[in-house]
Design a protein around this motif. Sequence first.
Motif, PDB file in Angstrom:
ATOM      1  N   VAL A  26      -5.184  -6.337  -0.498  1.00 43.18           N
ATOM      2  CA  VAL A  26      -4.416  -7.324   0.262  1.00 43.18           C
ATOM      3  C   VAL A  26      -3.014  -6.797   0.557  1.00 43.18           C
ATOM      4  CG1 VAL A  26      -3.554  -9.691   0.312  1.00 43.18           C
ATOM      5  CG2 VAL A  26      -5.745  -9.181  -0.796  1.00 43.18           C
ATOM      6  N   LEU A  27      -2.362  -6.288  -0.474  1.00 38.26           N
ATOM      7  CA  LEU A  27      -1.061  -5.645  -0.318  1.00 38.26           C
ATOM      8  C   LEU A  27      -1.242  -4.137  -0.440  1.00 38.26           C
ATOM      9  CD1 LEU A  27       1.205  -7.913  -2.582  1.00 38.26           C
ATOM     10  CD2 LEU A  27       0.538  -8.256  -0.201  1.00 38.26           C
ATOM     11  N   ALA A  28      -0.330  -3.391   0.177  1.00 38.94           N
ATOM     12  CA  ALA A  28      -0.380  -1.924   0.144  1.00 38.94           C
ATOM     13  C   ALA A  28      -1.763  -1.411   0.551  1.00 38.94           C
ATOM     14  CB  ALA A  28      -0.012  -1.415  -1.253  1.00 38.94           C
ATOM     15  N   CYS A  29      -2.281  -1.983   1.628  1.00 39.62           N
ATOM     16  CA  CYS A  29      -3.659  -1.682   2.015  1.00 39.62           C
ATOM     17  C   CYS A  29      -3.765  -0.838   3.290  1.00 39.62           C
ATOM     18  CB  CYS A  29      -4.462  -2.971   2.176  1.00 39.62           C
ATOM     19  SG  CYS A  29      -3.806  -4.116   3.418  1.00 39.62           S
ATOM     20  N   TYR A  65       7.080   1.112  -4.087  1.00 32.76           N
ATOM     21  CA  TYR A  65       7.260   1.418  -2.672  1.00 32.76           C
ATOM     22  C   TYR A  65       6.665   0.381  -1.732  1.00 32.76           C
ATOM     23  CZ  TYR A  65       2.436   2.558  -1.468  1.00 32.76           C
ATOM     24  OH  TYR A  65       1.097   2.459  -1.184  1.00 32.76           O
ATOM     25  N   TYR A  66       5.748  -0.463  -2.222  1.00 38.05           N
ATOM     26  CA  TYR A  66       4.969  -1.263  -1.284  1.00 38.05           C
ATOM     27  C   TYR A  66       5.729  -2.455  -0.692  1.00 38.05           C
ATOM     28  CZ  TYR A  66       3.677  -4.487  -5.183  1.00 38.05           C
ATOM     29  OH  TYR A  66       3.672  -5.388  -6.227  1.00 38.05           O
ATOM     30  N   ILE A  67       7.022  -2.576  -0.955  1.00 35.34           N
ATOM     31  CA  ILE A  67       7.830  -3.504  -0.164  1.00 35.34           C
ATOM     32  C   ILE A  67       7.774  -3.100   1.310  1.00 35.34           C
ATOM     33  CG2 ILE A  67       9.908  -2.143  -0.562  1.00 35.34           C
ATOM     34  CD1 ILE A  67       9.711  -5.952   0.023  1.00 35.34           C
ATOM     35  N   LEU A  68       7.519  -1.821   1.573  1.00 40.35           N
ATOM     36  CA  LEU A  68       7.410  -1.321   2.948  1.00 40.35           C
ATOM     37  C   LEU A  68       5.969  -1.303   3.430  1.00 40.35           C
ATOM     38  CD1 LEU A  68       9.954   1.629   2.599  1.00 40.35           C
ATOM     39  CD2 LEU A  68      10.365  -0.677   3.505  1.00 40.35           C
ATOM     40  N   ASP A  69       5.039  -1.742   2.575  1.00 40.37           N
ATOM     41  CA  ASP A  69       3.628  -1.823   2.964  1.00 40.37           C
ATOM     42  C   ASP A  69       3.024  -3.068   2.317  1.00 40.37           C
ATOM     43  OD1 ASP A  69       1.161  -1.191   4.070  1.00 40.37           O
ATOM     44  OD2 ASP A  69       0.593   0.148   2.419  1.00 40.37           O
ATOM     45  N   LEU A  70       3.579  -4.236   2.677  1.00 33.69           N
ATOM     46  CA  LEU A  70       3.110  -5.488   2.092  1.00 33.69           C
ATOM     47  C   LEU A  70       1.826  -5.944   2.780  1.00 33.69           C
ATOM     48  CD1 LEU A  70       6.432  -7.440   1.473  1.00 33.69           C
ATOM     49  CD2 LEU A  70       4.804  -6.704  -0.254  1.00 33.69           C
ATOM     50  N   SER A  71       1.806  -7.152   3.264  1.00 35.98           N
ATOM     51  CA  SER A  71       0.638  -7.646   3.990  1.00 35.98           C
ATOM     52  C   SER A  71       0.508  -6.887   5.307  1.00 35.98           C
ATOM     53  CB  SER A  71       0.773  -9.141   4.248  1.00 35.98           C
ATOM     54  OG  SER A  71       0.952  -9.845   3.020  1.00 35.98           O
ATOM     55  N   PRO A  72      -0.689  -6.800   5.857  1.00 35.81           N
ATOM     56  CA  PRO A  72      -0.860  -6.039   7.108  1.00 35.81           C
ATOM     57  C   PRO A  72       0.072  -6.486   8.224  1.00 35.81           C
ATOM     58  CG  PRO A  72      -2.995  -6.534   6.137  1.00 35.81           C
ATOM     59  CD  PRO A  72      -1.971  -7.264   5.306  1.00 35.81           C
ATOM     60  N   GLU A  73       0.379  -7.799   8.292  1.00 34.66           N
ATOM     61  CA  GLU A  73       1.183  -8.291   9.407  1.00 34.66           C
ATOM     62  C   GLU A  73       2.670  -7.948   9.276  1.00 34.66           C
ATOM     63  OE1 GLU A  73       0.590 -11.673   6.438  1.00 34.66           O
ATOM     64  OE2 GLU A  73      -0.651 -10.146   7.424  1.00 34.66           O
ATOM     65  N   ASN A  74       3.162  -7.620   8.071  1.00 40.01           N
ATOM     66  CA  ASN A  74       4.583  -7.283   7.935  1.00 40.01           C
ATOM     67  C   ASN A  74       4.800  -5.933   7.266  1.00 40.01           C
ATOM     68  OD1 ASN A  74       3.938  -7.851   5.304  1.00 40.01           O
ATOM     69  ND2 ASN A  74       5.424  -9.483   5.012  1.00 40.01           N
ATOM     70  N   THR A  85       3.930 -15.335  -3.038  1.00 40.52           N
ATOM     71  CA  THR A  85       3.874 -14.743  -1.709  1.00 40.52           C
ATOM     72  C   THR A  85       3.856 -13.232  -1.887  1.00 40.52           C
ATOM     73  OG1 THR A  85       6.280 -14.598  -1.465  1.00 40.52           O
ATOM     74  CG2 THR A  85       5.222 -16.667  -0.776  1.00 40.52           C
ATOM     75  N   ASP A  86       3.636 -12.517  -0.806  1.00 40.86           N
ATOM     76  CA  ASP A  86       3.603 -11.064  -0.937  1.00 40.86           C
ATOM     77  C   ASP A  86       4.940 -10.525  -1.439  1.00 40.86           C
ATOM     78  OD1 ASP A  86       4.973 -11.664   1.398  1.00 40.86           O
ATOM     79  OD2 ASP A  86       3.648 -10.528   2.727  1.00 40.86           O
ATOM     80  N   VAL A  87       6.045 -11.139  -0.985  1.00 40.81           N
ATOM     81  CA  VAL A  87       7.360 -10.666  -1.408  1.00 40.81           C
ATOM     82  C   VAL A  87       7.609 -10.986  -2.881  1.00 40.81           C
ATOM     83  CG1 VAL A  87       9.842 -10.876  -1.066  1.00 40.81           C
ATOM     84  CG2 VAL A  87       8.333 -10.789   0.910  1.00 40.81           C
ATOM     85  N   THR A  88       7.281 -12.218  -3.328  1.00 40.35           N
ATOM     86  CA  THR A  88       7.529 -12.572  -4.730  1.00 40.35           C
ATOM     87  C   THR A  88       6.638 -11.772  -5.681  1.00 40.35           C
ATOM     88  OG1 THR A  88       6.000 -14.453  -4.587  1.00 40.35           O
ATOM     89  CG2 THR A  88       8.320 -14.888  -4.154  1.00 40.35           C
ATOM     90  N   VAL A  89       5.422 -11.449  -5.248  1.00 39.06           N
ATOM     91  CA  VAL A  89       4.556 -10.596  -6.065  1.00 39.06           C
ATOM     92  C   VAL A  89       5.213  -9.234  -6.252  1.00 39.06           C
ATOM     93  CG1 VAL A  89       2.379  -9.324  -6.074  1.00 39.06           C
ATOM     94  CG2 VAL A  89       2.391 -11.757  -5.516  1.00 39.06           C
ATOM     95  N   ASP A 140       6.896  -7.273  -9.701  1.00 36.28           N
ATOM     96  CA  ASP A 140       6.219  -6.038 -10.101  1.00 36.28           C
ATOM     97  C   ASP A 140       7.266  -4.935 -10.274  1.00 36.28           C
ATOM     98  OD1 ASP A 140       4.227  -4.306 -10.751  1.00 36.28           O
ATOM     99  OD2 ASP A 140       3.435  -4.075  -8.715  1.00 36.28           O
ATOM    100  N   THR A 141       8.126  -5.101 -11.275  1.00 36.30           N
ATOM    101  CA  THR A 141       9.295  -4.243 -11.424  1.00 36.30           C
ATOM    102  C   THR A 141       8.978  -2.941 -12.160  1.00 36.30           C
ATOM    103  OG1 THR A 141       9.856  -5.535 -13.378  1.00 36.30           O
ATOM    104  CG2 THR A 141      10.980  -6.102 -11.320  1.00 36.30           C
ATOM    105  N   THR A 142       9.952  -2.041 -12.161  1.00 34.95           N
ATOM    106  CA  THR A 142       9.793  -0.745 -12.803  1.00 34.95           C
ATOM    107  C   THR A 142      10.927  -0.519 -13.797  1.00 34.95           C
ATOM    108  OG1 THR A 142      11.013   0.319 -11.011  1.00 34.95           O
ATOM    109  CG2 THR A 142       8.617   0.235 -10.803  1.00 34.95           C
ATOM    110  N   ARG A 143      10.853   0.604 -14.509  1.00 31.61           N
ATOM    111  CA  ARG A 143      11.881   0.980 -15.477  1.00 31.61           C
ATOM    112  C   ARG A 143      12.721   2.139 -14.923  1.00 31.61           C
ATOM    113  NH1 ARG A 143       7.193  -0.174 -18.308  1.00 31.61           N
ATOM    114  NH2 ARG A 143       6.452   1.934 -17.891  1.00 31.61           N
TER     115      ARG A 143
END
Length: 612
Positions: free
Chosen positions: A234-237, A276-285, A441-445, A449-452
Motif C-alpha cells: 500500500v505504501l512504498a509500492c 525514505y518512503y515519505i517520498l513514496d507514500l500512497s500511489p496518488e501522492n 493515514t499514510d503520513v501518520t503511519v 515509523d521512526t529510526t535511531r
Amino acid sequence: MAHTPSRSQKPRSKTDAAERLPLVVPLVQTPAEEPSHASRDPHPHAALDRSAMASLAQFTGGLSPHAMIDAWSDWAMHLGRAPGRQLELMERWRANALKLMQFASAQALDQPAEKPFKPGPYDTRWSHQGWDKPPFSLWQQGFLATQDWWHAATSELRGLRRQNADRTGFMMRQLLDTVSPSNFPLGNPEILEKTRATGGRNLIDGAARCADDARHILAQEHRPVPKEFALGKVLACTPGVVVYRNDLMELIQYSPTTSDVQAEPVLIVPAWIMKYYILDLSPENSLVRWLVGQGFTVFCISWRNPGAEDADLSLEAYRKQGVMQALDVINDIVPGQKVHANGYCLGGTLLAIAAAAMARDGEDRLASVTLMAAQVDFAEAGELLLFLDESQVAFLEDLMWSQGYLDRPQMSGAFAAIRSEDLIWSRAVRRYFLGEPDLPTDVTVWVNDTTRMPARMHSEYLRGIFLENRISAGRFAVDGKVIALKDISGPVFVIGTETDHIAPWRSVYKTALFTDCDLHFLLTKGGHNSGILSEPGHRGRHYRIGHRPALALYRDPDTWLAAHDPVPGSWWPEWSKWLARQSSGTVPARQPGTDANYPSIATAPGTYIHQT
C-alpha cells in the motif's frame, strides 16, 4: 555477491567506506606545551560523570536541566534589574484584567461581545462551539490572557540572551498547556457533551487507550505498521528492485513506466532521521512514482536503521557509504551520464556537503542539485534551536554514549513539543477523554515509523553543523580540507515550504547567499512534509518561483517574497520541467537489475525499510 559487502568486507566503491576521517578542522592550533582540555585523555573518573548525566537524561527525556536553570536565572536577573519592563508588565496585567472583566460583564448581561484574546494559528483546542458560552468562554479567555501575559514577560529584554528569552517562553507555554481547561473533563464542554451522549463510554475507551499507550512507552515497544498500510503493498509500492546494499544503505532502482527516459538519472537522498518512503507514500501522492511517470530513471537511498553496534558510524561514513557509493553504482549502471541529485531535509544538507566536496576536487558527475526543505546555514534554524546549546548537546552526547544511539522517543518528543497544543494535548483529549481512536493515514503511519541516530554521527551533526554552523562559516572539512558552497558551479534548485517549523523557509533561502551558481528558489504552500507532498490535483496548493542567474546580486528573502506572486497548483511539474531542461535528451528506458554487476538483490522497497 561482490556488491553486497558484509560488515567485515570492504564495499565495492571508488571511495573507502571504512576509512574514518575528521569531520572538521580546528581554526587555531593549540601549542603542544599547552594542550587543550579536548586534546587530553579523559580521566578514568570521567565515565562516572557521563553515566550520571546519562541516567539523569533518561528521566528528563534528553533535556538538560542545566540549560533550563540557566535560561530561567538569566531571565529573572535581567527582569529584576529592569523596572521599566516591570511597569510595562504590570500595565499589561491590568489591561488584560479589564478586558476580561468587560467580556465577563457582557456575557453576564447576555450581550454580544467579541473575545479579546485569540488562540494561536495551530491551537485547535477551542474549536467546539461550547467554548463560546459561559462559564467555558470565561475559562478559555482567562487561560489565553495568562498566556498572553507570559508571552510578553518572556519577550526580548535588553541584555538577555535571545535564546534564553525564547527558551523561557517555550517552557512557560509547556507549563501553561498542562493546566489548560481544555485538558480536564469538567472544564471542557466537548468532553461533557460526549460523556452525556455515550453514557461515559468515551471515558472507559479512553482509559483503555491510555493504559495501552503507557505500556508501549514504558516497554519502548515499536508499534507495527497497520496491515491496511502494509509497506511494499500500500505504501512504498512503486515497482523497482534493490541493486546494491551495504551496511548503511540499500540503493533502489525503480522500473520505468515510459518507453523513453531522460538520459541523466535521478538520485534521491532522504534524511537519515526518517525512513525514505515519505517520498513514496500512497500511489496518488508518491513523488517517486510521479517522477518515474515523467520519464526519469530514478534511484533512491533507503538508510539502514542503526543499533548500538553502530555507535561509531560517522557523518563522513554517511557521505562515503551513502551518497558517494550510490553515485559510484549509478555511474556503473548508467555509464557516461551525469546524475540529477535530490536531497530532502538532512539528506539535502548531506548532499550539499558532498556536492561542495566534489566541486572542490574537480569531480563533474552531477548534472544538477535539488535541495528540498534542506538547510546549509543553521543560524536561523527555527524553534529547534531552543533545544541546542553547549549544555544540551553535552547532555545528549552522554545519553547517546550510554545507549550507542539517540532513540525514537527522544527525537520525536522534541518535534512534538514545538506544536504541543496540537500534537500532544489536542491528541490526548481526543484519544483519552473523547474516546476517539487515532485514524491512521499514510503520513501518520510514516511519522510513527521512526529510526535511531548513531551516537558519533548525531554528535558530529549537532556540534559541527547545527551548533557551530560550520558549513556556511567555511569551517567544515571533508577529507581533511575545508569545503565551500561557492565551489558548486552546476544548476541548483532549492525548495522551501511556507509554514516549515523544522527548516524555516527563510533559513532554506540562505542557500542563495552562500552560492554563486545558477539557482532557482521555489516557495510552496505547506509545512516540512505537507509542502513537499504537493502532488498535481492537490486542492488549495500554490507556489512561488524565482530565478537567480549565476553571479547575480543577492536579494534578501522578504524582498524576494514581495517580488514573486503565487502560482496556483503543484510545484512538481515546475521542477520536472526544470530537470528536463538540465538534461541532454531521451534514451530508451532502462530496466533495473539487468546489469550483470548489479543484479536484483530484492524487490522494492527492500529490507532496510522494515527494520524497527
